[in-house]
Design a protein around this motif. Structure first.
Motif, short mmCIF file in Angstrom:
data_model
loop_
_atom_site.label_atom_id
_atom_site.label_comp_id
_atom_site.label_asym_id
_atom_site.label_seq_id
_atom_site.Cartn_x
_atom_site.Cartn_y
_atom_site.Cartn_z
N SER A 154 33.05 35.14 38.69
CA SER A 154 33.25 34.89 40.11
C SER A 154 33.80 33.49 40.34
N ARG A 155 33.29 32.51 39.60
CA ARG A 155 33.79 31.15 39.73
C ARG A 155 35.25 31.06 39.28
N LEU A 156 35.59 31.82 38.25
CA LEU A 156 36.97 31.86 37.79
C LEU A 156 37.88 32.44 38.87
N ALA A 157 37.42 33.50 39.51
CA ALA A 157 38.21 34.13 40.57
C ALA A 157 38.43 33.16 41.73
N VAL A 158 37.40 32.43 42.13
CA VAL A 158 37.53 31.46 43.22
C VAL A 158 38.49 30.34 42.81
N SER A 159 38.35 29.85 41.59
CA SER A 159 39.23 28.79 41.10
C SER A 159 40.69 29.24 41.10
N PHE A 160 40.91 30.44 40.65
CA PHE A 160 42.27 30.96 40.61
C PHE A 160 42.84 31.10 42.02
N ALA A 161 42.04 31.57 42.94
CA ALA A 161 42.50 31.72 44.33
C ALA A 161 42.86 30.37 44.95
N ILE A 162 42.06 29.35 44.67
CA ILE A 162 42.35 28.01 45.20
C ILE A 162 43.64 27.47 44.57
N ALA A 163 43.82 27.69 43.28
CA ALA A 163 45.04 27.23 42.60
C ALA A 163 46.27 27.92 43.19
N VAL A 185 35.39 41.30 39.74
CA VAL A 185 35.88 40.06 40.33
C VAL A 185 37.09 40.27 41.20
N GLU A 186 37.58 41.49 41.29
CA GLU A 186 38.74 41.80 42.11
C GLU A 186 38.37 41.65 43.56
#
Length: 125
Positions: free
Chosen positions: A43-52, A124-125
């Motif tokens: 979930s943290r990876l998904a949030v990080s990717f969305a912010i990037a 995580v989608e």
């Protein structure tokens, strides 16, 4: 407690500053993203990717907005006077600048795609 509290700028245009969105343990409220310290790594990876992705998109949008602002006098002058005084060289340069931005956006459009990892991980989608 949270291990990541990230202030978002205007990059999250579709979320008003007074709204509250909760996605399980992750929440967004008043332009602050809260991720629990012991939250799932996926979930943290998904949030990080969305912010990037949002940051990359903001860069492209800013470049396009600057160019639109720089050239907005052209349609305004055309509407007012019926013609615009531009030499062929000036016009060619302007068109070239616009095509460079368009090329950069197209060249880096894969950055805005969902990575294969997220296609495989439904949670995580």
């Amino acid at each position: 407690t949270t291990d990541a509290i990230l202030s978002s700028s205007n990059n999250m245009n579709n979320i008003s500053s007074n709204s509250m969105i909760s996605m399980g343990p992750i929440s967004i409220a008043n332009d602050v993203i809260s991720v629990p310290e012991n939250g799932p790594v996926k979930s943290r990876l998904a949030v990080s990717f969305a912010i990037a992705q949002s940051a990359v998109l903001a860069v492209f949008e800013a470049r396009i907005e600057r160019k639109i602002e720089e050239y907005k006098y052209i349609p305004e002058t055309l509407a007012k006077n019926g013609k615009v005084k531009l030499s062929p060289k000036q016009l060619g340069t302007m068109i070239g600048e616009v095509f460079v931005i368009r090329h950069d956006v197209n060249l880096h459009s894969e950055i805005l795609d969902k990575p294969d990892y997220f296609w495989k991980e439904n949670e995580v989608e």
